[in-house]
Design a protein around this motif. Structure first.
Motif, PDB file in Angstrom:
ATOM      1  N   LEU A  10      -3.718   0.047  -0.608  1.00 15.88           N
ATOM      2  CA  LEU A  10      -4.077   1.445  -0.395  1.00 15.88           C
ATOM      3  C   LEU A  10      -4.572   2.107  -1.675  1.00 15.88           C
ATOM      4  N   ASP A  11      -3.859   1.916  -2.771  1.00 11.11           N
ATOM      5  CA  ASP A  11      -4.253   2.548  -4.035  1.00 11.11           C
ATOM      6  C   ASP A  11      -5.600   2.035  -4.516  1.00 11.11           C
ATOM      7  N   GLU A  12      -5.854   0.754  -4.263  1.00 14.86           N
ATOM      8  CA  GLU A  12      -7.129   0.161  -4.669  1.00 14.86           C
ATOM      9  C   GLU A  12      -8.289   0.794  -3.896  1.00 14.86           C
ATOM     10  N   VAL A  13      -8.090   1.011  -2.601  1.00 13.78           N
ATOM     11  CA  VAL A  13      -9.123   1.627  -1.770  1.00 13.78           C
ATOM     12  C   VAL A  13      -9.377   3.064  -2.206  1.00 13.78           C
ATOM     13  N   LEU A  14      -8.298   3.802  -2.485  1.00 16.06           N
ATOM     14  CA  LEU A  14      -8.435   5.205  -2.879  1.00 16.06           C
ATOM     15  C   LEU A  14      -9.047   5.355  -4.260  1.00 16.06           C
ATOM     16  N   ALA A  15      -8.931   4.335  -5.066  1.00 18.36           N
ATOM     17  CA  ALA A  15      -9.518   4.382  -6.409  1.00 18.36           C
ATOM     18  C   ALA A  15     -11.008   4.076  -6.377  1.00 18.36           C
ATOM     19  N   GLY A  16     -11.480   3.568  -5.218  1.00 18.88           N
ATOM     20  CA  GLY A  16     -12.891   3.222  -5.068  1.00 18.88           C
ATOM     21  C   GLY A  16     -13.604   4.183  -4.146  1.00 18.88           C
ATOM     22  N   PRO A  17     -14.577   3.660  -3.380  1.00 23.10           N
ATOM     23  CA  PRO A  17     -15.353   4.512  -2.464  1.00 23.10           C
ATOM     24  C   PRO A  17     -14.499   5.192  -1.396  1.00 23.10           C
ATOM     25  N   GLY A  18     -13.331   4.599  -1.091  1.00 24.95           N
ATOM     26  CA  GLY A  18     -12.458   5.182  -0.083  1.00 24.95           C
ATOM     27  C   GLY A  18     -11.961   6.565  -0.442  1.00 24.95           C
TER      28      GLY A  18
END
Length: 202
Positions: A10-18
């Protein structure tokens, strides 16, 4: 709909385009751990969240709804998948069979007492009117309409049945007979069809 980002963390997605996504579609089980506690953090930060999970036990569904997100079972029909995401993106009410079933089985089901004005404000708001339009129809200010809606939420919270989102409040109101489904334009309860299940996730 456009997928702007995905990933197992989740944190990885939010740190990117998410980070710019209109709606987060989140699996409740990430890396073997249920992340129910994270859902409240996301909604508190203003995120629109749909939990997409096979962990559809009533306690999990209710916890997600109480956290202000929507719950979508992985066995729901494709129609429900699309409708739920689109509704959440547009801040419109939509209740899946899984969410409705969990609410009906809610052992905390003590019905709060709403005033006639509170019920009227909710009914008009559920029909798709803005709070300003509801106020005009009722001959009151927009602030008073918001007060009626917030008061209804508070009354549900006081009996242990939080309704943090518009569709959760709608479902509980219909469940308790405070609002009739036929009073709400656009409210739909569609039949489950196994041939239209959501595609599996990885």
């Amino acid at each position: 709909m456009t997928l702007v980002g995905s990933g197992p963390d989740l944190d990885e997605v939010l740190a990117g385009p998410g980070a710019d996504a209109d709606v987060l579609l989140v699996d409740l089980n990430l890396r073997g751990t249920l992340i129910v506690d994270r859902i409240g953090e996301l909604t508190a930060a203003g995120r629109k969240v749909v939990v997409f999970s096979a962990h559809s036990e009533p306690e999990n569904v209710l916890a997600v709804l109480d956290a202000g997100a929507e719950f979508l079972d992985k066995d729901e029909s494709r129609e429900h998948c699309v409708e739920t995401i689109v509704a959440v993106a547009g801040s419109r009410p939509y209740v899946t069979p899984t969410s409705a079933g969990a609410m009906l089985a809610d052992s905390r089901s003590q019905r709060p007492a709403l005033s006639e004005q509170e019920r009227t404000a909710l009914r008009l708001w559920f029909q798709g009117m803005t709070k300003s339009s509801v106020g005009t129809r009722m001959g009151i200010t927009e602030a008073t309409v918001k007060q009626y809606i917030d008061r209804a939420r508070a009354k549900y919270a006081a009996v242990g049945r939080r309704a943090s989102t518009k569709d959760a409040l709608l479902a509980r109101s219909i469940q308790d007979g405070l609002i009739r489904a036929d009073e709400v334009n656009g409210y739909q309860s569609r039949a489950w069809r196994p041939e239209n299940r959501c595609p599996p996730t990885t």
